[in-house]
Every structure is written in C-alpha cells, then in structure tokens.
Design an enzyme around this catalytic site. Structure first.
Site, PDB file in Angstrom:
ATOM      1  N   GLU A  78      40.873  55.511 -10.721  1.00  0.00           N
ATOM      2  CA  GLU A  78      42.086  54.614 -10.211  1.00  0.00           C
ATOM      3  C   GLU A  78      43.183  54.783 -11.361  1.00  0.00           C
ATOM      4  OE1 GLU A  78      41.552  50.210  -9.458  1.00  0.00           O
ATOM      5  OE2 GLU A  78      43.728  50.096  -9.094  1.00  0.00           O
ATOM      6  N   ARG A  93      25.738  53.612 -15.323  1.00  0.00           N
ATOM      7  CA  ARG A  93      26.882  53.793 -16.215  1.00  0.00           C
ATOM      8  C   ARG A  93      26.504  53.917 -17.730  1.00  0.00           C
ATOM      9  NH1 ARG A  93      31.022  50.706 -14.444  1.00  0.00           N
ATOM     10  NH2 ARG A  93      32.196  50.744 -16.340  1.00  0.00           N
ATOM     11  N   LYS A  95      38.072  49.433 -18.569  1.00  0.00           N
ATOM     12  CA  LYS A  95      39.546  49.583 -18.603  1.00  0.00           C
ATOM     13  C   LYS A  95      40.079  48.344 -19.161  1.00  0.00           C
ATOM     14  CE  LYS A  95      39.650  52.352 -15.067  1.00  0.00           C
ATOM     15  NZ  LYS A  95      40.279  53.191 -13.974  1.00  0.00           N
TER      16      LYS A  95
END
Ligand code: ATP
Ligand code: MG
Length: 591
Positions: free
Chosen positions: A39, A288, A298
């Site tokens: 994104e 992850r 982020k």
C-alpha cells in the site's frame, strides 16, 4: 518447466514446494504468477524486502511473472511520494516487475462486481452506525446479530449503492456489506464491509470516486483479475483467507450467470476471459520478518519521521530500504540476508548481527580500501625534509589486483589516530609510545622520539624519526615491528565529516515496551555520532555519492547519497564496523 533449486543446503521452502506440486498436478498448466502488493502509505522496510525477494524470486525461479501492484484503496493515507520511493527501492534491490498496476486501475470493474454481488443477493447496504455494527458483530464465543437492513431487496440495494456512488450520501452514512453469515466462527465472515463512503481525493483517481472498496474485497479480486496463481502474504492474513476465497468464488459463481450483467456484457466478456477467473489464485501465508533492535511497521516508522526522531525515511538508522541504502548496505547483501533467513510458517526474530554479517561479507570482497583518521593528532617526522613528498602506490584491494592502486602522499607532518598513541603503554599495546617503533602502513618504520601536551595533559603533537631503509613499510631481512598504523598527510589530506551509527533503539525489542512506555521512549539519542573533523586521503577527493569503501582498521563506510558533494563537502556514513559480532554470537551458540 523445472525449478532452479532454492538455496541448496536448505532445500526448497514450503512455498516453492507448493508450486512444484501445483506444476506436477497441472493446476495452472505450469503458469506461475505472483505479485508484491504494497500500500503506498509509507516507505518500504527490510520486512518488505523479504516479501519482494520471495515474490520476485519465485517468478524468476519458475520462469513466471511477478507484478508490482499498488493496493491503493485508502486515499487518505496514500501519496505519490510513496509510490515513487517504492518503485525506486524494488528496482534498487535488483528486481524488475512485469507490470506495475494499481488496485485503483480496477475501481470501475470492482464497482460492477459489487453490483453483481448485490444482484446475486450476496451483498446489501447497511445503515447501521459503525458502533452498532461493531456491537452486533458478536464475539469469538457469541454469534453476531443480523442487521435490520440485511433483507433489503436487490432493487433497494442497487438504488442505495448507486446513491453511495453518486456522492449524495455523507461519509459513514451506510456501507456495502457482504451477506455471508453473522454466526460464522471466523468473525471475518460476519458480513464484512466491502465498500465505504469516503469523500476524499485519491492520488490517482482524483475526485472520480467517493466510495472505495475495502482491502479484502479489492485484494483477492485484483489477484484474480490479474491472473495471479500464488498470492503470498504474511501470517496475519490467515484469518482473512476465507474472505479472500469468498470474494473470488462468489465472482466466479456470478460469471456463470451472464444475464446478471445486463447491458454491461463487455465487463462480463472481459472478466470471463481472464485466466485468474478460471484457475483462481490461492493465498498462502508466511512468517513476517522481525529483527532485533528495531520496529518493522510503517505506522511506527512514520511516527519516527513525523516526530523528528530521525532525519527522514532514509535516515541511515531506519530499517527502511532507503535507510539501509544510505547507510551503505548493498542490494546483494540484503538479498543474501533474505536468502539466509529462509521462508517459514512460524514467526521468529532474526538477529540484526546477521544482516551486518551479510553486508560485511559482501563489502569485504569488493570495497576498496582507503585510510582515514577519525580522531586526529599530529605526528611530525623530524628527520623528513619539509619540502619532500613520497607518493606511494597502494593497492585498493588486498585480494583483487584488478582494482588497481591509488596514490598516497607521505609528508613530514601527518595525522594519526589519537588512540594509536599512549604516553605510557602497557606491554601488549603494539601501537605508538615513546621509544617504540611502528610501521606506518605502506610507508616507513617510524620511531617515537617525544610528544607535547597542553595544560590539561592532552597530547597535542607527537614526534618521531623515520628510517629511509624501510620504504614501502618493509625492511628486507632486518628488524621487525609489531604494530601497523594508518595515517594521512597533514598537508595533502582532506577534511571530512564522518557519521557513525549505532542502533536507533536502546533495547532489543522496542516493539514490546514495558507498561507506561511506547517504542519511542527507547529511541537512543546517542545513536548518531558526528565526527566533524576527520582527515582522509586525497584519493577520495572525487568520490561520487553512494560509494562503498573501507577505512582501513576502522570500518566499512560509504559516501552519503545526499550530503556528500564530490570536491566540496565530504560526508561518510559508517555502514558497519569491521568486527564481526555475528561470528561471536555463533561461537557462543555453539558452546
Ligand atoms: P506494515 O505493517 O509495516 O504497515 P504492511 O503489511 O501493512 O506493513 P503492505 O504495504 O501492506 O505493508 O505490505 C506489502 C507486502 O509486504 C504484504 O504482502 C506484506 O505481507 C509484506 N510485508 C509487510 N511487512 C512484512 C514483514 N515484516 N516481513 C515480511 N513481509 C512483510
Ligand atoms: Mg498493510
């Protein structure tokens, strides 16, 4: 089509095993297509590098396709600055995308798919408030409660959904929900939101839309529209998988009823012809990446930037790809790191030292060597004529002759490292002290004859004599010296600013703060050390920004890619020290 082996000693990861099985069964007729779907709401971090290496690596290994797809369904947080930086980072890492679509390219299609779902009786417009929706969702133990708007007719839903699109309704007035099952054990399936009203300008579509698809709706359908075969994401999306499947399967069901498309038969033809809606994509989740001593999110990284704890997204202490680049990490070292950590199904935390070991190994092979004095003190060679200059040709690489040499001028006055001299050195100190002889790297043996101090006792100048017979730093068949020191000519050397970095956080896991604290409380204000007055060899004068090299005996450095101006201002960032802390950790583990 045969796959190239993954790292041979480790065997293939589970994703590649799945692809092998799919290829063996002919599931996609040998087609392999992945995507990296950020994104554009921030800069990429090292965790994203793992996903990039996996998605692009799979496509490379199976002669498949990987696209860079921006999942830009959240206009408020997204920006072209992020789009640009993400493209730059993926390219820099060494990957080329087959194409670079945006989820927003599909807004028109997604809108019609939403109408299709309404016509199928699979979606409805809900006028409950956000609070009511939350309250009625139930809990893990309790089923949810059906919305009073759940049984609206297809016509009513279509009219309302079109009103949502027209712009007549306010943000939050209603949403489009999938009609699945309010009692589903997986809460994700309790009539999830598919579309919401948001009167916000989008960085690509401007004010064309005032309704935006939700991530889960847009993501799976974008995969299907593009023909993705293996949709690889991180473990936290495991719960979303049934919803991913529902979106794709419901569309595929809808395509069996062309009459529902009415006058939009062109959209039907387009969708029905797509490979991804015949052999649909499946989602797979991997662990992850977490690294000690930093945060990989982020949302948190943006906070560090906005609150000014760092100089920007590319601050060399940031775990962003742009931060690592500025710090002097190479794409090869980051790819090697991603290779070594592998792809697993269970979360774990990797030592930062492993990443450092990767860059050290890479730079050891190819970084040219130079000399630079970080904390200078003057050394005067008393028996060396004032107007004389020796120019030594010194190899740029200890191992690879193809690097050639650089010229290093030697003069009567030199800079040496303050820590290389002791007034009263202990036995094991093999550097300079009164009456001791040492080698000045590639130049001469010098014998310390005296020194001066200031009122506070700080050494201000050291004196020595040199032995002309030792030119080049050797004395054939003669006496030996133990210590070798680096140096820079005081008359020819250039002034430089050196920036040394340590971990931005003072603890191993800043992401899990103790009560009453947040990760920001662990920011270490001393993690940047600026040495404003260092002296370096004149050979560095024209170095371009962003070049890796080693300061002998000191560390791996690179010229700063922003502030370093060749021939004007020299600014060098420490990439990592020479000492291999990873090897130490390994030794400890072996014990
Ligand atoms: P963040 O939590 O930092 O905001 P994100 O997952 O929201 O990250 P996206 O832009 O959605 O960021 O991520 C793009 C892709 O990168 C996704 O497929 C995501 O799963 C993957 N990814 C994100 N963080 C990591 C990580 N730490 N390790 C591996 N893959 C990651
Ligand atoms: Mg995300």
């Amino acid at each position: 089509m045969s796959a190239k082996p993954d790292t041979p000693e480790r065997g293939k990861d589970f994703i590649r095993q799945i692809i092998d099985a799919d290829n063996a069964s002919g599931k996609y007729k040998g087609r392999v297509q992945t995507r990296f779907p950020p994104e554009p709401n921030g800069y990429l971090h090292i965790g994203h590098a793992k996903s990039i290496c996996l998605n692009f690596g799979v496509a490379r290994d199976y002669d498949g396709i990987c696209k860079l797809r921006f999942d830009d369904t959240n206009p408020v947080k997204e920006d072209v600055e992020y789009v640009d930086s993400i493209r730059e980072d993926v390219s820099w890492l060494g990957f080329q995308w087959e194409a670079n679509p945006f989820a927003s390219d599909y807004f028109e299609k997604l809108y019609f798919i939403a109408e299709l779902l309404i016509k199928m009786g699979k979606a409805y417009v809900d006028h409950q408030s956000a609070d009511e929706i939350r309250e009625n969702r139930g809990t893990l133990k309790e089923p949810g409660i059906n919305s009073p708007y759940r049984d609206r007719t297809v016509e009513e839903n279509l009219t309302l959904f079109r009103a949502m699109r027209s712009g007549d309704l306010a943000d939050g007035e209603c949403i489009l929900r999938g009609k699945i099952d309010m009692a589903a054990p997986n809460v994700m399936l309790r009539d999830p939101a598919l579309y919401r009203i948001k009167h916000a300008d989008h960085h690509r579509t401007g004010d064309t839309w005032c309704i935006y698809p939700m991530y889960d709706f847009a993501h799976g359908l974008s995969d299907a529209i593009e023909g993705v075969t293996h949709s690889i994401c991180t473990l936290e999306f495991e719960n979303n998988r049934p919803l991913y499947d529902w979106c794709v399967d419901t569309l595929m069901d809808g395509l069996k009823q062309p009459e529902l498309f009415g006058e939009n038969s062109a959209i039907y033809e387009d969708l029905a012809a797509r490979p991804g809606l015949k052999d649909r994509p499946w989602q797979y989740e991997f662990a992850r990446l977490n690294i000690t001593g930093t945060v990989l999110s982020k949302r948190k990284l943006i906070q560090l930037v906005q609150e000014g704890h760092v100089s920007g997204w590319d601050d060399p202490r940031m775990p962003t790809i742009s931060g690592f680049r500025r710090r002097g990490f190479t794409p090869e070292s980051i790819r090697d790191f991603c290779d070594r950590i592998g792809v697993a199904k269970a979360d774990s935390t990797v030592e930062y030292a492993l990443l450092e070991a990767c860059v050290r190994e890479d730079l050891n092979k190819r970084a040219p060597r130079y000399m630079g004095v970080m904390d200078p003190v003057k050394l005067v060679i008393e028996n060396y004529p004032e107007d004389q200059v020796d120019e030594f040709d010194v190899a740029l690489s200890p191992e690879d002759d193809s690097y050639g040499t650089r010229k290093v001028p030697f003069t009567r006055e030199l800079w040496i490292e303050r820590s290389d001299f002791m007034e009263d050195p202990p036995k094991k100190f093999f550097r300079m002290g009164p009456g001791r002889e040492v080698r000045l790297r590639a130049a001469y043996y010098v014998l310390c004859t005296g020194y001066d101090t200031d009122a506070e006792g700080n050494v201000t100048e050291i004196r020595a004599t040199y032995d002309p017979e030792t030119k080049g730093g050797w004395l054939e068949g003669g006496r030996k010296v133990k210590g070798t020191m680096h140096w820079v000519s005081a008359t020819h050397g250039l002034k430089a600013e050196v920036r040394n970095y340590t971990s931005l956080f003072s603890v191993d896991n800043p992401g899990a703060p103790e009560e009453g604290k947040t990760f920001v409380d662990y920011v270490d204000p001393d993690s940047l050390e600026v040495l404003p007055e260092c002296y370096v060899e004149p050979a560095l004068a024209d170095m371009e920004p962003g070049v890796n090299f080693q300061f002998e005996r000191t560390g791996y450095y690179c010229s700063d890619n922003k502030d370093h101006k060749p021939g004007k201002t020299m600014v060098f960032n420490r990439t990592t020290t020479l000492r291999d802390s990873w090897a130490k950790i390994q030794k400890k583990l072996e014990k």
